[in-house]
Scaffold this motif. Structure first.
Motif, PDB file in Angstrom:
ATOM      1  N   GLY A 336       0.344  -1.035   0.467  1.00 55.89           N
ATOM      2  CA  GLY A 336      -0.109  -0.023  -0.213  1.00 55.89           C
ATOM      3  C   GLY A 336       1.152   1.429   0.325  1.00 55.89           C
ATOM      4  N   PHE A 337       1.618   1.304   0.553  1.00 62.73           N
ATOM      5  CA  PHE A 337       2.979   2.720   1.083  1.00 62.73           C
ATOM      6  C   PHE A 337       3.234   2.569  -0.572  1.00 62.73           C
ATOM      7  CE2 PHE A 337       6.918   4.253   1.786  1.00 62.73           C
ATOM      8  CZ  PHE A 337       6.156   5.360   2.209  1.00 62.73           C
ATOM      9  N   VAL A 338       4.077   1.571  -1.148  1.00 62.90           N
ATOM     10  CA  VAL A 338       4.448   1.788  -2.561  1.00 62.90           C
ATOM     11  C   VAL A 338       3.591   2.091  -3.426  1.00 62.90           C
ATOM     12  CG1 VAL A 338       5.405   1.528  -4.604  1.00 62.90           C
ATOM     13  CG2 VAL A 338       6.106  -0.218  -2.023  1.00 62.90           C
ATOM     14  N   GLU A 340       1.299   4.161  -3.235  1.00 62.17           N
ATOM     15  CA  GLU A 340       0.592   5.942  -2.777  1.00 62.17           C
ATOM     16  C   GLU A 340       1.445   6.409  -2.524  1.00 62.17           C
ATOM     17  OE1 GLU A 340      -0.173   7.989   1.471  1.00 62.17           O
ATOM     18  OE2 GLU A 340       0.432   6.332   1.522  1.00 62.17           O
ATOM     19  N   LYS A 341       2.791   6.291  -2.133  1.00 61.66           N
ATOM     20  CA  LYS A 341       3.901   6.997  -2.536  1.00 61.66           C
ATOM     21  C   LYS A 341       4.831   7.215  -3.763  1.00 61.66           C
ATOM     22  CE  LYS A 341       3.919   8.132   2.068  1.00 61.66           C
ATOM     23  NZ  LYS A 341       2.365   9.830   1.834  1.00 61.66           N
ATOM     24  N   ASN A 342       5.169   6.011  -4.294  1.00 59.25           N
ATOM     25  CA  ASN A 342       5.843   5.949  -5.255  1.00 59.25           C
ATOM     26  C   ASN A 342       4.720   5.976  -6.706  1.00 59.25           C
ATOM     27  OD1 ASN A 342       7.424   4.553  -3.060  1.00 59.25           O
ATOM     28  ND2 ASN A 342       8.604   6.277  -4.408  1.00 59.25           N
ATOM     29  N   LEU A 343       3.940   5.326  -6.778  1.00 58.55           N
ATOM     30  CA  LEU A 343       3.156   4.782  -8.097  1.00 58.55           C
ATOM     31  C   LEU A 343       2.132   5.431  -8.253  1.00 58.55           C
ATOM     32  CD1 LEU A 343       3.571   0.656  -8.206  1.00 58.55           C
ATOM     33  CD2 LEU A 343       4.971   2.512  -9.631  1.00 58.55           C
ATOM     34  N   GLN A 344       1.432   6.274  -7.174  1.00 60.01           N
ATOM     35  CA  GLN A 344      -0.327   7.569  -7.565  1.00 60.01           C
ATOM     36  C   GLN A 344      -1.126   6.339  -7.845  1.00 60.01           C
ATOM     37  OE1 GLN A 344       2.834   8.986  -8.814  1.00 60.01           O
ATOM     38  NE2 GLN A 344       3.507   8.954  -6.451  1.00 60.01           N
ATOM     39  N   ASN A 345      -1.069   5.534  -7.084  1.00 56.40           N
ATOM     40  CA  ASN A 345      -1.857   4.393  -7.650  1.00 56.40           C
ATOM     41  C   ASN A 345      -2.875   4.313  -6.631  1.00 56.40           C
ATOM     42  OD1 ASN A 345      -4.314   2.347  -8.147  1.00 56.40           O
ATOM     43  ND2 ASN A 345      -2.718   1.048  -9.532  1.00 56.40           N
ATOM     44  N   LYS A 346      -3.883   5.509  -6.507  1.00 54.03           N
ATOM     45  CA  LYS A 346      -4.426   5.754  -4.983  1.00 54.03           C
ATOM     46  C   LYS A 346      -5.762   4.334  -4.913  1.00 54.03           C
ATOM     47  CE  LYS A 346      -8.583   8.805  -3.307  1.00 54.03           C
ATOM     48  NZ  LYS A 346      -9.974   9.505  -3.650  1.00 54.03           N
ATOM     49  N   GLN A 347      -6.229   3.744  -5.821  1.00 59.66           N
ATOM     50  CA  GLN A 347      -7.202   2.494  -5.388  1.00 59.66           C
ATOM     51  C   GLN A 347      -6.735   1.491  -4.548  1.00 59.66           C
ATOM     52  OE1 GLN A 347     -10.463   3.120  -5.543  1.00 59.66           O
ATOM     53  NE2 GLN A 347     -10.432   4.988  -5.946  1.00 59.66           N
ATOM     54  N   GLU A 348      -5.162   1.321  -5.966  1.00 62.46           N
ATOM     55  CA  GLU A 348      -4.860  -0.249  -4.689  1.00 62.46           C
ATOM     56  C   GLU A 348      -4.188  -0.054  -3.835  1.00 62.46           C
ATOM     57  OE1 GLU A 348      -4.683  -2.973  -6.427  1.00 62.46           O
ATOM     58  OE2 GLU A 348      -5.673  -2.266  -7.968  1.00 62.46           O
ATOM     59  N   ALA A 349      -3.574   1.403  -3.170  1.00 58.59           N
ATOM     60  CA  ALA A 349      -3.396   1.713  -2.329  1.00 58.59           C
ATOM     61  C   ALA A 349      -4.213   1.610  -1.054  1.00 58.59           C
ATOM     62  CB  ALA A 349      -2.464   3.565  -1.984  1.00 58.59           C
ATOM     63  N   ILE A 350      -5.237   1.511  -1.816  1.00 58.55           N
ATOM     64  CA  ILE A 350      -6.767   1.891  -0.356  1.00 58.55           C
ATOM     65  C   ILE A 350      -6.981   0.308   0.046  1.00 58.55           C
ATOM     66  CG2 ILE A 350      -8.653   2.468   0.067  1.00 58.55           C
ATOM     67  CD1 ILE A 350      -8.704   5.267  -1.101  1.00 58.55           C
ATOM     68  N   LYS A 351      -6.686   0.084  -1.623  1.00 57.22           N
ATOM     69  CA  LYS A 351      -7.382  -2.239  -1.006  1.00 57.22           C
ATOM     70  C   LYS A 351      -6.097  -2.331  -0.149  1.00 57.22           C
ATOM     71  CE  LYS A 351      -9.644  -2.614  -5.957  1.00 57.22           C
ATOM     72  NZ  LYS A 351      -9.492  -3.392  -6.845  1.00 57.22           N
ATOM     73  N   SER A 352      -5.323  -2.005  -0.327  1.00 59.89           N
ATOM     74  CA  SER A 352      -3.675  -2.940   0.486  1.00 59.89           C
ATOM     75  C   SER A 352      -3.909  -2.975   1.661  1.00 59.89           C
ATOM     76  CB  SER A 352      -2.607  -2.912  -0.239  1.00 59.89           C
ATOM     77  OG  SER A 352      -2.369  -3.233  -1.643  1.00 59.89           O
ATOM     78  N   TYR A 353      -4.261  -1.051   1.625  1.00 53.39           N
ATOM     79  CA  TYR A 353      -3.875  -0.446   3.365  1.00 53.39           C
ATOM     80  C   TYR A 353      -5.515  -0.975   4.111  1.00 53.39           C
ATOM     81  CZ  TYR A 353      -0.166   2.539   2.656  1.00 53.39           C
ATOM     82  OH  TYR A 353       0.550   3.719   2.251  1.00 53.39           O
ATOM     83  N   GLN A 354      -6.592  -1.381   3.479  1.00 48.06           N
ATOM     84  CA  GLN A 354      -7.873  -1.195   4.232  1.00 48.06           C
ATOM     85  C   GLN A 354      -7.788  -3.072   3.815  1.00 48.06           C
ATOM     86  OE1 GLN A 354     -10.293  -1.374   1.099  1.00 48.06           O
ATOM     87  NE2 GLN A 354     -11.725   0.747   2.347  1.00 48.06           N
ATOM     88  N   LYS A 355      -6.444  -3.861   3.705  1.00 48.55           N
ATOM     89  CA  LYS A 355      -6.395  -5.190   4.651  1.00 48.55           C
ATOM     90  C   LYS A 355      -5.571  -5.687   5.917  1.00 48.55           C
ATOM     91  CE  LYS A 355      -6.697  -9.717   3.478  1.00 48.55           C
ATOM     92  NZ  LYS A 355      -8.133 -10.487   3.551  1.00 48.55           N
ATOM     93  N   ALA A 356      -4.445  -4.386   4.744  1.00 49.53           N
ATOM     94  CA  ALA A 356      -3.515  -4.900   6.597  1.00 49.53           C
ATOM     95  C   ALA A 356      -4.055  -4.117   7.764  1.00 49.53           C
ATOM     96  CB  ALA A 356      -2.662  -3.506   6.385  1.00 49.53           C
ATOM     97  N   ALA A 357      -5.437  -3.251   7.717  1.00 50.77           N
ATOM     98  CA  ALA A 357      -6.159  -2.497   8.795  1.00 50.77           C
ATOM     99  C   ALA A 357      -7.421  -3.652   9.399  1.00 50.77           C
ATOM    100  CB  ALA A 357      -7.406  -1.371   8.069  1.00 50.77           C
TER     101      ALA A 357
END
Length: 388
Positions: A336-338, A340-357
């Protein structure tokens, strides 16, 4: 982190504290928070100094101290002044320095000159070094949550190390029997044995075979002990941030056991801290070649690739780790961090973060859960960049 073994390894956890009224109250507040560790099969024992009729609690406490992999010292002025606590600390640090256990000091109440204590060089909890009773913790529950989260991390590390050792032992057994199997099944040897009067010589032959097997087994055991000692030394140096020294210990372990997965992963970790990311990746590659389903190796290689700015390669490693172990929270969080911060893929970042949460909530890691939910909320509120 999981290697997909069938069961979680039980860990014994020992808490030592003084018998002062203030320390007992804090211990009682901490105890309910530890219930979240039950899912990890943690056995918790508390120090008791009272000697009761027909039961020597003090002796039992020392038995638990001697067999626990993780020792938590609840430190206060009363703890440092008590003779029993001094003895416990002395023995706990002896086991820690020998690589037999890991000591975590927790500062309950303020003390003077923390660095001068026998455990002053170790990381102190709560994380900021502020005592639980300080003003920094207006809600003491937050401090207790932080303490339990750190204990959970150490428990998982110990379980991972023990799983690796189990794999190494199984691999060594396989290699040992594979090496003597051709000798045992050799056609010429079988033909000679068939021609011998077994009633007369079977005892001697059996004794000889057992003797050879015992000698080979001893050599194997001796090598295993050397490797385990080097791994323990390396871990201690990692804890003291002596990354070069740790890397050298792991290199020696690899010379003795070239297929030791744990040694490669640990050396890669040390090289990562030395910022030698290419060398770290080589170690993780070697670990993956030996054990293609080693989740930790993929996550660590992903981290190293991230620092080399190979962002898509890092994503691929985290994704592979997730496929092997769907409950690998670090892989989801890092991916999720990559995104968000480096690939600017907001939707994929949210998906990964939600699973981690979800996984953090399941584990009872409240502080980490809150932090990642905050990340998700900020991302959801972030407006997409306009293209001109």
């Amino acid at each position: 982190m999981s290697l997909l073994l069938t069961s979680t390894i039980t860990i014994k956890l020992f808490f030592a504290h003084s018998n002062s009224r203030d320390d007992k109250k804090l211990r009682e507040k901490l105890e309910p928070h530890l219930s979240s560790l039950e899912t990890l099969r943690v056995i918790i024992n508390w120090y008791k100094s009272q000697t009761l009729t027909r039961r020597d609690w003090k002796q039992e406490s020392y038995q638990h101290l001697n067999t626990s992999q993780l020792i938590v010292l609840l430190v206060s002025p009363d703890f440092l002044a008590a003779d029993d606590c001094k003895n416990i600390t002395r023995w706990a640090m002896k086991r820690h320095n020998a690589g037999q256990a890991y000591v975590i000091p927790v500062q309950l109440r303020p003390i003077d000159n923390w660095q001068a204590t026998p455990f002053g060089h170790l990381q102190c909890l709560p994380y900021n070094g502020e005592p639980i009773t300080s003003r920094f913790w207006p809600r003491q529950d937050d401090a207790f949550v932080n303490i339990v989260e750190k204990i959970r991390e150490e428990v998982e590390k110990i379980q991972e190390d023990q799983r690796q050792l189990q794999l190494i032992r199984e691999q060594q057994k396989y290699e040992f029997f594979a090496s003597i199997n051709p000798w045992i099944s050799n056609h010429s040897l079988n033909r000679i044995i068939r021609g011998i009067n077994l009633w007369t010589f079977s005892l001697g032959i059996t004794a000889s075979v057992i003797g050879v097997a015992a000698l080979l087994g001893f050599c194997s055991y001796s090598s295993e002990m050397q490797v385990n000692n080097l791994l323990s030394q390396g871990q201690d140096k990692l804890n003291r941030q002596d990354y070069q020294g740790a890397s050298e210990d792991y290199t020696e372990a690899i010379k003795i056991a070239p297929k030791n997965i744990n040694a490669y992963i640990k050396r890669g970790h040390a090289r990562h801290f030395l910022k030698d990311y290419q060398a770290a990746i080589k170690d993780y590659n070697q670990a993956i070649q030996i054990a293609p389903k080693n989740v930790q190796a993929y996550i660590k290689r992903g981290d190293a690739r991230y620092y080399l700015k190979k962002y898509q390669a890092a994503i691929d490693d985290y994704t592979k780790a997730i496929r092997l172990s769907p409950d690998s929270v670090d892989a989801y969080k890092n991916r999720g961090f990559v995104y968000e911060k480096n690939l600017q893929n907001k939707q994929e970042a949210i998906k990964s973060y939600q699973k981690a949460a979800t996984l953090y909530k399941k584990q009872g890691a409240t502080d980490k859960y809150k932090k990642i939910i905050y990340k998700i909320q900020k991302l959801q509120q972030k407006k997409p960049q306009s293209s001109n």
